[in-house]
Design an enzyme around this catalytic site. Structure first.
Site, PDB file in Angstrom:
ATOM      1  N   GLU A 259     -42.566  29.063 -51.388  1.00  0.00           N
ATOM      2  CA  GLU A 259     -43.527  29.867 -52.160  1.00  0.00           C
ATOM      3  C   GLU A 259     -44.568  30.503 -51.237  1.00  0.00           C
ATOM      4  O   GLU A 259     -45.250  29.809 -50.481  1.00  0.00           O
ATOM      5  CB  GLU A 259     -44.236  28.984 -53.206  1.00  0.00           C
ATOM      6  CG  GLU A 259     -45.264  29.748 -54.043  1.00  0.00           C
ATOM      7  CD  GLU A 259     -45.903  28.893 -55.146  1.00  0.00           C
ATOM      8  OE1 GLU A 259     -45.341  27.837 -55.500  1.00  0.00           O
ATOM      9  OE2 GLU A 259     -46.973  29.295 -55.658  1.00  0.00           O
TER      10      GLU A 259
ATOM     11  N   GLU B 222     -55.061  34.841 -63.113  1.00  0.00           N
ATOM     12  CA  GLU B 222     -55.601  33.829 -62.197  1.00  0.00           C
ATOM     13  C   GLU B 222     -55.355  34.316 -60.792  1.00  0.00           C
ATOM     14  O   GLU B 222     -54.241  34.638 -60.410  1.00  0.00           O
ATOM     15  CB  GLU B 222     -54.919  32.479 -62.462  1.00  0.00           C
ATOM     16  CG  GLU B 222     -55.495  31.384 -61.591  1.00  0.00           C
ATOM     17  CD  GLU B 222     -55.176  29.974 -62.087  1.00  0.00           C
ATOM     18  OE1 GLU B 222     -55.031  29.786 -63.316  1.00  0.00           O
ATOM     19  OE2 GLU B 222     -55.054  29.070 -61.257  1.00  0.00           O
TER      20      GLU B 222
ATOM     21  N   GLU C 217     -55.646  35.471 -52.293  1.00  0.00           N
ATOM     22  CA  GLU C 217     -56.699  34.553 -52.736  1.00  0.00           C
ATOM     23  C   GLU C 217     -57.647  34.144 -51.609  1.00  0.00           C
ATOM     24  O   GLU C 217     -58.852  34.284 -51.726  1.00  0.00           O
ATOM     25  CB  GLU C 217     -56.053  33.316 -53.368  1.00  0.00           C
ATOM     26  CG  GLU C 217     -57.068  32.287 -53.825  1.00  0.00           C
ATOM     27  CD  GLU C 217     -56.412  31.106 -54.539  1.00  0.00           C
ATOM     28  OE1 GLU C 217     -55.188  31.114 -54.711  1.00  0.00           O
ATOM     29  OE2 GLU C 217     -57.152  30.172 -54.921  1.00  0.00           O
TER      30      GLU C 217
ATOM     31  N   LYS D  61     -45.470  23.642 -63.523  1.00  0.00           N
ATOM     32  CA  LYS D  61     -46.555  23.015 -62.761  1.00  0.00           C
ATOM     33  C   LYS D  61     -46.969  21.800 -63.566  1.00  0.00           C
ATOM     34  O   LYS D  61     -47.663  21.927 -64.573  1.00  0.00           O
ATOM     35  CB  LYS D  61     -47.721  23.992 -62.596  1.00  0.00           C
ATOM     36  CG  LYS D  61     -48.964  23.400 -61.925  1.00  0.00           C
ATOM     37  CD  LYS D  61     -50.040  24.441 -61.659  1.00  0.00           C
ATOM     38  CE  LYS D  61     -51.249  23.809 -60.970  1.00  0.00           C
ATOM     39  NZ  LYS D  61     -52.268  24.813 -60.560  1.00  0.00           N
TER      40      LYS D  61
ATOM     41  N   GLU E 149     -58.397  36.347 -39.684  1.00  0.00           N
ATOM     42  CA  GLU E 149     -58.496  34.973 -39.170  1.00  0.00           C
ATOM     43  C   GLU E 149     -59.699  34.830 -38.239  1.00  0.00           C
ATOM     44  O   GLU E 149     -60.418  33.826 -38.277  1.00  0.00           O
ATOM     45  CB  GLU E 149     -57.210  34.617 -38.429  1.00  0.00           C
ATOM     46  CG  GLU E 149     -57.183  33.176 -37.921  1.00  0.00           C
ATOM     47  CD  GLU E 149     -55.898  32.846 -37.163  1.00  0.00           C
ATOM     48  OE1 GLU E 149     -55.253  33.792 -36.645  1.00  0.00           O
ATOM     49  OE2 GLU E 149     -55.537  31.655 -37.096  1.00  0.00           O
TER      50      GLU E 149
ATOM     51  N   GLU F 268     -53.280  19.395 -60.487  1.00  0.00           N
ATOM     52  CA  GLU F 268     -54.601  19.935 -60.794  1.00  0.00           C
ATOM     53  C   GLU F 268     -54.950  19.807 -62.271  1.00  0.00           C
ATOM     54  O   GLU F 268     -55.496  20.720 -62.879  1.00  0.00           O
ATOM     55  CB  GLU F 268     -54.700  21.398 -60.335  1.00  0.00           C
ATOM     56  CG  GLU F 268     -54.567  21.544 -58.821  1.00  0.00           C
ATOM     57  CD  GLU F 268     -54.753  22.966 -58.313  1.00  0.00           C
ATOM     58  OE1 GLU F 268     -54.405  23.892 -59.052  1.00  0.00           O
ATOM     59  OE2 GLU F 268     -55.252  23.124 -57.194  1.00  0.00           O
TER      60      GLU F 268
ATOM     61  N   ASP G  95     -53.035  25.175 -49.086  1.00  0.00           N
ATOM     62  CA  ASP G  95     -52.984  26.152 -50.173  1.00  0.00           C
ATOM     63  C   ASP G  95     -53.240  27.569 -49.685  1.00  0.00           C
ATOM     64  O   ASP G  95     -54.325  28.095 -49.877  1.00  0.00           O
ATOM     65  CB  ASP G  95     -54.017  25.772 -51.243  1.00  0.00           C
ATOM     66  CG  ASP G  95     -53.836  26.582 -52.523  1.00  0.00           C
ATOM     67  OD1 ASP G  95     -52.776  27.223 -52.666  1.00  0.00           O
ATOM     68  OD2 ASP G  95     -54.747  26.579 -53.361  1.00  0.00           O
TER      69      ASP G  95
ATOM     70  N   LYS H  51     -44.978  25.384 -51.440  1.00  0.00           N
ATOM     71  CA  LYS H  51     -45.836  26.363 -50.771  1.00  0.00           C
ATOM     72  C   LYS H  51     -45.593  26.356 -49.265  1.00  0.00           C
ATOM     73  O   LYS H  51     -45.253  25.322 -48.704  1.00  0.00           O
ATOM     74  CB  LYS H  51     -47.313  26.058 -51.055  1.00  0.00           C
ATOM     75  CG  LYS H  51     -47.686  26.281 -52.509  1.00  0.00           C
ATOM     76  CD  LYS H  51     -49.204  26.275 -52.729  1.00  0.00           C
ATOM     77  CE  LYS H  51     -49.503  26.499 -54.218  1.00  0.00           C
ATOM     78  NZ  LYS H  51     -50.928  26.700 -54.506  1.00  0.00           N
TER      79      LYS H  51
ATOM     80  N   ARG I 196     -42.638  22.895 -59.337  1.00  0.00           N
ATOM     81  CA  ARG I 196     -43.565  23.126 -58.219  1.00  0.00           C
ATOM     82  C   ARG I 196     -44.029  21.815 -57.572  1.00  0.00           C
ATOM     83  O   ARG I 196     -44.293  20.834 -58.262  1.00  0.00           O
ATOM     84  CB  ARG I 196     -44.769  23.944 -58.678  1.00  0.00           C
ATOM     85  CG  ARG I 196     -44.377  25.363 -59.034  1.00  0.00           C
ATOM     86  CD  ARG I 196     -45.540  26.173 -59.555  1.00  0.00           C
ATOM     87  NE  ARG I 196     -46.322  26.820 -58.524  1.00  0.00           N
ATOM     88  CZ  ARG I 196     -47.608  26.582 -58.284  1.00  0.00           C
ATOM     89  NH1 ARG I 196     -48.255  25.654 -58.958  1.00  0.00           N
ATOM     90  NH2 ARG I 196     -48.243  27.240 -57.346  1.00  0.00           N
TER      91      ARG I 196
END
Lengths: 700, 700
Positions: free
Chosen positions: A407, A179, A413, A302, A531, A306, A385, A380, A339
């Site tokens: 995290e 993933e 990603e 987790k 960015e 989600e 995210d 996180k 998490r």
């Protein structure tokens, strides 16, 4: 479009790639130049004080490295020549070398002394750990010094890692996919089973240990059907085999678990954490796991996130959910890493009052002090995210009675997917240096996650890995720097970005000045360049849904994910102020809360994260928002073109395969940057109707 | 999101569903009411004049239907009672019934006479085909009359189908998936092979024959690796088996082929159509196919389209590409159906000069007269791709020397995916009745595709099937009406929408007035309702990419597919005029060209297809464009809610499974319509800044 198809190097056989620079990464151990003879005086023999798996790994690495760099075969029986003494402070005769045991009193179990001693015509390099893990880190330290070709006579270093948990999370699935993986398939799994050849797993362990990583979770936090069985007899023997590889490098194995395991594996009718049979099931299950893996680290969970199962199904909360696992793990000193990536992923875009940024704090802050002391909350770095730019999560440090871990995501990603270069150390450094004011001045994130500020029993940093079975591990060779830098930075957050960067370049590319300067230039500029041509001023999310590569300004605008920019013909941005917005600003301590809440004080780079402003709003830079969007998007592409020019200038000076790999990816990055530039500029031109002051091409 | 997951009925076993109303569709043969005794006087026996597979199918269907409707077992030996006489005009003794052979002179091979004869105290229903296929259609005609419960005494009907090819294209892949399938998996394939049980294939053949379909291609026009082998020994025996099922119902089998077959199957180094070895390979291959399947129809080819291989690779054109196949097929009377869905699918959205709408005409029109006479060009009804509203393709009829077929899509790819009800007969009817002026007035599409206008040797209509292995075939039970209506409409384009609709309702639901009115209301309004809440005024494409369900206003705006709306803060639409736009308008004959080119004359429903206008532009309706967008989107949802109310009103009067199926889908449709309404209204409100005159809720 499947981004994994960009992994061009995957076809090579393991054997073919083992000797390549790409594969060896920063452990190439290239032959030493000028310093060779000096080093050889010190490095003829090795004396390993006692037998242990970890010391054996350290000795093997020293032999391999020194053979390769100096052409010397370390010999345990050679006396009269320089020798390495490898062991723990309890094993080595400290007095013999005039070292006080006090040296080891104040360093952690993972600390070490690295010292050159020249006495009675005898040379020795001491690599003495507080434990054997410290000795292993000392060995990698020495090898790094040699490869950097710095003087080792005299040398005396005492080091301890600053953070307790220095962890890697693999998001590998047992079907072999990863993933958010951008470097091929898993090195662990294929076809719903473990792979047979663990060569790469061992080399991965070497890479991780060399930068001080001491914990790893080996399966995706989203635990699907097959992976659920990792904690069953079906797979535990193989988990044990993989774990023992990591253990030999001082890396503690963790598993991500499915919260519904008591039902799916145990056949129970419930997974309610307050059910006695569930509690017993976890207790027995954990005992079974420890029979296989005595140094097992614990679970990553987790839950209720989600769509994954969790305690909410049974009207229980995170506390009950985590504590039932913690209770089962406690007798074995195991941990629950829980998490905090919990938010409403079925949000209605019409609902302007719900704010995903608020979710982690709103969920967890009220629970402070209620978790057992072997639970660690994993948070996180930002409230959304892993965007290219986010504020720091206000939950970090906000719980003084609850262990916390930070995290990061090494996998790129939302930052170019290892097609675009985006060196993340500067971003992470900003996060670690962020002043939360939780306990007044001096409450930086790094002091929270190292456990010192709130005296956490357990804490540290975890990050999502960026490796796969591509020949160069990371797809883009320069993305190796993110893995290297992650380890080095969390070992010692006081290292500067420049130090870490130079170190990686020297280890990977050698010492040619032009090469070093070129690679350094690209790496150090890359985050800001990324960015520039993507989502402006902290707004984030303007990506294609699902795979998250490439521009799509409205891609997440009318979605259920809580990810909006609210651009209309007049302006853009999310109002998170207290008076007129979602009130998210108030989750920060003062003066941060006030700074973010204020249109005047809020830093430009986060303006649209906190405020909805007209396109004509003037930034601190003096530019309007719309002109800033145009300028940065044109500049971003120009700067990628500058990367290409610079890279092409060192052709012939770097390994050919690496050169071609980076060259090709830079070309893909330019295409991507141009697409971003044009879509974003057109989108905002169409919406605002405001012309570029410099009259550059914006397609109407 | 995989739309196929909405197929809720797929779990049933074949056996369980065989007897359900859903599965029987319009061949339920429900018991007859008042007319039963009258019918029985005519229907006691059957006399089949000769043996043939097709006559056997017809006789079987008559026996099955009459048994079910009247409780009568047709007996070949019963005399003195009413009997059916089934055969061709050459088999039946016409004189005996006072019929002139001239009756059959002017009808096509598929035509028939259906006549009741009462002479010398003997009753007979004559079902006499010009060929046995005509007799089969006569049988289905009779069964339809009975189920509709209309008088059959006296009756005398002579019918021929208006179109020569009346074809269905299956887009089934051999892995069992269906490209753009919304009713479960394939009834033909699973696991890269044919399925073992062909029960459903036979029932599908019955359904198709009952509405006059006479040709079918059994695999997807995108031909992947496994499907390439359909024309090899690996699969030809099974192709033969399936073909023979269809042949028994008068349906000619076709296959979609991979243009690269000479390389992939034949091992040649090229697929160049002008290569002698390629020509020979196709010749041999075709001969081999005809050994297995003597009535094989030919090939469907999607070449050089959306990335599929074709003659362009070898710098050859469509003519050379098609003709090499046509030559091979010619000796066996086989056809090449060459799809004209050819456009630049790697378009740059910045390039305003390229217009996908132009592509088919620009590619093919210059090639008129160059194709061999057994090549038929298959042309989609519109220039884009089966949108809810498009103009008619200007290529249709523009080639006077080249056989043409029209292509519809029964599968509701862009029209609700059989979740939303969208009855397409009214749309198709508009297409068929469209006046092209190719040869002056009287050049309607229906006269082009029936071959009469340009005296085409071969012509007809094809459509993408909407069926899968869901228990009710089509996911949404009301979507059965599209398959039924397609067959009936292309058999006779003069049938009115209302005739076809009523017919289907009577066959499917019986004769309850309230049921008939309700279903008719929903069907007849559904296309316009779907248009209302989706993409306005002919602009199309505002859907989620890839799966094409649900709103995404910018979903195809910055894509490579040539699908743009160009909405900015001032206006919206594609300028396809001659003077300032892409010039697409000029592809039409006058006066169509002038009408579309003119802002004043262009019909409202296609305005944005041809013109870029301000949001404040006033439509012929008197409304501004923006107010039209708001109004139609609010109305669309309200009308779906009216569908729901109406449907709920007939609970208990229709089969329970069908009732629940439709009820559930209507609920999903309402959710979808609301999402469309709100996203579209918000998008255009944000962009235009113009308020709704009626002050309804638009989320800012």
């Amino acid at each position: 479009m499947n981004m994994q198809s960009h992994s061009l190097e995957r076809v090579k056989s393991v054997k073919d790639m083992l000797d390549t620079d790409s594969y060896q990464a920063w452990l190439q151990y290239r032959p030493i130049g000028a310093k060779k003879e000096e080093y050889k005086k010190w490095l003829a023999a090795i004396e390993v004080k006692e037998e242990s798996k970890i010391l054996e790994s350290a000795a093997d690495e020293l032999k391999k490295g020194i053979q390769s760099m100096l052409g010397v075969t370390l010999d345990p029986d050679t006396y009269g020549e320089g020798r390495i003494v490898l062991g723990t402070y309890e094993q080595v005769d400290l007095k013999q070398y005039g070292i006080s045991p006090d040296t080891f009193r104040d360093i952690s179990d993972e600390g070490y002394l690295l010292k050159s001693v020249f006495e009675k015509e005898e040379r020795a390099i001491l690599l003495i750990g507080k434990t054997d893990r410290g000795a292993l880190y000392a060995a990698f330290h020495l090898l790094r010094l040699l490869q950097k070709e710095v003087p080792i006579d005299p040398i005396a270093v005492v080091e301890s890692p600053r953070n307790q948990f220095r962890m890697i999370n693999q998001w590998d699935n047992m079907d072999g996919s990863i993933e958010r993986g951008y470097s091929g398939q898993s090195i662990f799994y294929a076809d719903n089973d473990f792979k047979e050849d663990f060569t790469r797993v061992k080399d991965y362990a070497r890479l991780l240990a060399s930068v001080g990583i001491n914990a790893i979770s080996i399966n995706n936090v989203n635990v699907w059907d097959v992976e659920t069985k990792l904690i069953s007899k079906t797979f535990l023997p193989k988990v044990k085999a993989v774990s023992s590889i990591f253990s030999a490098y001082g890396i503690i194995p963790f598993l991500s678990i499915n919260y519904a395991s008591p039902m799916e594996l145990g056949g129970l009718g419930t997974a309610d954490p307050l059910s006695a049979e569930v509690e017993k099931w976890w207790k027995d299950k954990v005992a079974e796991i420890y029979e296989y893996i005595p140094d097992f680290g614990g679970f990553i969970v987790k839950a209720d996130s989600e769509g994954r199962p969790g305690p909410f199904t049974y009207n229980r909360g995170h506390v009950e959910g985590a504590n039932v696992l913690a209770k089962a793990l406690k007798p074995f000193d195991g941990k629950v890493i829980w998490r905090c990536f919990v938010y409403n992923h079925l949000q209605d875009w019409r609902d302007r009052s719900t704010d995903r940024a608020r979710a982690a704090y709103d969920h967890f802050k009220p629970l402070d002090g209620k978790f057992l002391d072997n639970v660690i909350l994993q948070i996180k770095n930002g409230p959304m995210d892993f965007q290219v730019r986010e504020p720091v999560s206000p939950l970090l440090g906000a719980m003084t009675q609850t262990n916390q871990m930070l995290e990061f995501q090494i996998a790129q990603e939302y930052t170019g997917q290892q097609i675009d270069v985006c060196y993340l150390i500067p971003q992470w450094k900003e996060v670690l240096d962020f002043e939360t004011y939780t306990k007044g001045e001096g409450s930086k994130i790094k002091s929270i996650v190292d456990g010192s500020l709130h005296d956490y029993k357990y804490s540290g940093i975890a990050a999502v890995s960026n490796i796969g079975n591509d020949a160069n591990w990371t797809g883009h060779t320069l993305a190796q720097a993110n893995l290297y830098g992650y380890g080095r930075l969390i070992w010692n957050p006081e290292l500067t970005t420049e130090q870490i960067t130079k170190e990686w370049i020297h280890l990977t590319f050698g010492h040619d000045r032009e090469v070093v300067d070129t690679v350094e230039y690209i790496l150090l500029h890359s985050w800001k360049v990324y960015e520039k041509y993507t989502a402006p001023l902290g707004i984030g999310w303007m990506v294609n849904p699902n795979h998250h590569y490439g521009p799509n300004v409205d891609g997440y605008e009318y979605s259920k994910w809580g990810t909006y920019h609210f651009a209309d013909r007049d302006g853009i941005g999310v109002d998170r102020t207290v008076e007129t917005g979602t009130g998210y600003c108030s989750q920060y301590e003062e003066p941060n809360a006030k700074v973010y809440d204020s249109l005047e004080l809020c830093p430009d780079e986060l303006l649209l994260f906190f405020h909805h402003v007209p396109y004509t709003h003037q930034l601190k830079s003096g530019k309007t928002v719309i002109q800033h969007i145009y300028d940065t998007h044109f500049e971003g592409v120009e700067e990628v073109e500058a990367f290409i020019d610079k890279w092409n200038g060192i052709e012939g000076k770097v390994d050919k395969a690496i050169f071609e790999n980076v060259k090709q990816r830079l070309k893909m990055q330019r295409d991507n940057a141009m697409e971003w530039r044009d879509q974003v500029n057109t989108y905002f031109y169409r919406k605002s109707g405001i012309l570029d002051q410099q009259n550059r091409t914006i397609h109407p």
